[in-house]
Design an enzyme around this catalytic site. Structure first.
Site, mmCIF file in Angstrom:
data_model
loop_
_atom_site.group_PDB
_atom_site.id
_atom_site.type_symbol
_atom_site.label_atom_id
_atom_site.label_comp_id
_atom_site.label_asym_id
_atom_site.label_seq_id
_atom_site.Cartn_x
_atom_site.Cartn_y
_atom_site.Cartn_z
ATOM 1 N N ASN A 21 -66.605 3.314 -55.088
ATOM 2 C CA ASN A 21 -66.386 1.897 -55.854
ATOM 3 C C ASN A 21 -67.099 1.912 -57.465
ATOM 4 O OD1 ASN A 21 -67.420 -0.071 -53.014
ATOM 5 N ND2 ASN A 21 -65.723 -0.357 -53.999
ATOM 6 N N ASP A 34 -64.829 -6.793 -47.418
ATOM 7 C CA ASP A 34 -63.768 -6.323 -48.309
ATOM 8 C C ASP A 34 -63.184 -8.012 -48.490
ATOM 9 O OD1 ASP A 34 -62.276 -4.527 -49.539
ATOM 10 O OD2 ASP A 34 -60.437 -3.880 -48.089
HETATM 11 C C1 IPE Z 1 -64.603 -0.724 -49.082
HETATM 12 O O1 IPE Z 1 -64.340 -1.498 -49.168
HETATM 13 C C2 IPE Z 1 -66.435 -0.375 -49.774
HETATM 14 C C3 IPE Z 1 -66.712 -2.048 -49.918
HETATM 15 C C4 IPE Z 1 -66.388 -3.329 -48.535
HETATM 16 C C5 IPE Z 1 -68.115 -1.767 -50.214
HETATM 17 P P1 IPE Z 1 -63.345 -0.953 -50.781
HETATM 18 O O2 IPE Z 1 -62.602 -2.015 -50.992
HETATM 19 O O3 IPE Z 1 -63.811 -0.514 -51.787
HETATM 20 O O4 IPE Z 1 -62.203 -0.294 -50.111
HETATM 21 P P2 IPE Z 1 -60.537 0.341 -50.383
HETATM 22 O O5 IPE Z 1 -61.007 0.583 -51.853
HETATM 23 O O6 IPE Z 1 -59.419 -1.104 -49.921
HETATM 24 O O7 IPE Z 1 -60.435 1.430 -49.708
HETATM 25 C C1 IPE Z 2 -65.435 -6.425 -51.538
HETATM 26 O O1 IPE Z 2 -64.334 -7.093 -51.895
HETATM 27 C C2 IPE Z 2 -66.582 -5.724 -52.284
HETATM 28 C C3 IPE Z 2 -66.803 -4.636 -53.016
HETATM 29 C C4 IPE Z 2 -65.918 -3.805 -52.748
HETATM 30 C C5 IPE Z 2 -68.219 -3.876 -54.095
HETATM 31 P P1 IPE Z 2 -63.158 -6.199 -53.407
HETATM 32 O O2 IPE Z 2 -63.895 -5.868 -54.814
HETATM 33 O O3 IPE Z 2 -63.123 -4.567 -52.508
HETATM 34 O O4 IPE Z 2 -61.655 -7.825 -52.661
HETATM 35 P P2 IPE Z 2 -60.899 -6.838 -53.286
HETATM 36 O O5 IPE Z 2 -60.121 -5.573 -51.825
HETATM 37 O O6 IPE Z 2 -60.279 -6.054 -54.208
HETATM 38 O O7 IPE Z 2 -59.947 -8.119 -52.313
HETATM 39 MG MG MG Z 3 -61.158 -4.303 -51.716
#
Ligand code: IPE
Ligand code: IPE
Ligand code: MG
Length: 244
Positions: A71, A23
């Site tokens: 997602n 993340d």
């Molecule tokens: C968790 O991250 C999912 C992945 C890293 C694939 P998210 O960015 O989707 O989680 P939330 O929305 O902060 O809970």
């Molecule tokens: C994790 O990074 C990747 C996926 C969930 C696909 P994020 O896209 O959630 O990155 P932040 O949390 O917005 O910084």
């Molecule tokens: Mg995220």
């Protein structure tokens, strides 16, 4: 002058199975004034580095959360870019397979992915199955609750077909109905990116995992950060409900 007793450090234990919520890609990009996709691209490189490092330190299983069942709520543009990146990543992973020698496995409902991505996942898993050493479980369209529901449905179907009885269900048997069948539970679950939640990741398997949270964003997460997490794990007192 201070005398320090020479410390003979106990050898550090490398867990058998580490799981990581990858993340922080979006924020990494935002801080640089770049589109979110740019963060996903650097995040994919961070994954490549960590998978190779995991192999070099003798880790047996590395489970990474790449795309969750939640997602899909993101913009079509972002989802499309992530899917394109995944396709490109897998194509490269297949081409470089003999160099990296990492075994690939996929957790999640792949039926919602494009036929091209599904086919690449199938090829990556099949062709890499011969490699020894680290196994990467790549979680794609994965959700912990969906996985538990799927296992429950599979067991119910066995019961309906007369192949099992409800009272025969044990934790062991239920585990065998998960994507992670045959794989020991993760001892350490790492979440970079600063959020203090688990976001539907490995709900069943991490019942007794040690959690490690860090503000480092995933694109900046390298071998040094993995070492810090493993060091922290080595200082945990794992009691499993007992008294020690
Ligand atoms: C968790 O991250 C999912 C992945 C890293 C694939 P998210 O960015 O989707 O989680 P939330 O929305 O902060 O809970
Ligand atoms: C994790 O990074 C990747 C996926 C969930 C696909 P994020 O896209 O959630 O990155 P932040 O949390 O917005 O910084
Ligand atoms: Mg995220």
């Amino acid at each position: 002058m201070l005398f320090r007793k020479k410390k003979t450090a106990a050898p550090r234990v490398i867990p058998t199975h580490i799981a990581i919520v990858m993340d922080g890609n979006g924020r990494w990009a935002k801080r640089r004034g770049l589109p979110r996709q740019a963060g996903h691209k650097v995040g994919a490189e961070a994954f490549r580095t960590i998978a190779n490092y995991a192999k070099s330190i003798g880790l047996s299983y590395l489970t990474v959360y790449a795309f969750s069942t939640e997602n899909w709520k993101r913009s079509d543009e972002e989802v499309g870019a992530i899917m394109e990146l995944l396709e490109r990543y897998l194509r490269e992973a297949i081409a470089d397979m003999d160099k990296n020698r990492v075994r690939f496995c996929f957790f999640g409902d792949l039926s919602r992915l494009s036929p091209e991505l599904r086919e690449e996942a199938r090829i990556a898993a099949e062709r890499s199955s011969k490699y020894e050493g680290v196994q990467v479980n790549f979680c794609l369209n994965y959700g912990g609750r969906a996985e538990i529901l799927r296992a429950a449905q599979r067991f119910a179907a066995q019961c309906a077909a007369g192949e099992a009885k409800p009272e025969e269900l044990t934790e062991q048997r239920f585990s065998e109905l998960m994507y992670s069948a045959g794989i020991p539970d993760p001892e350490l679950v790492i979440r970079p990116g600063g959020e203090l939640r688990i976001s539907n990741f490995l709900l069943w398997q991490s019942a007794y995992a040690e959690y490690y949270f860090t503000d480092v964003l995933w694109p900046d997460f390298g071998p040094k950060e993995l070492d810090l997490a493993i060091d922290a794990f080595n200082h945990r007192n794992r009691r499993f409900g007992g008294a020690k």
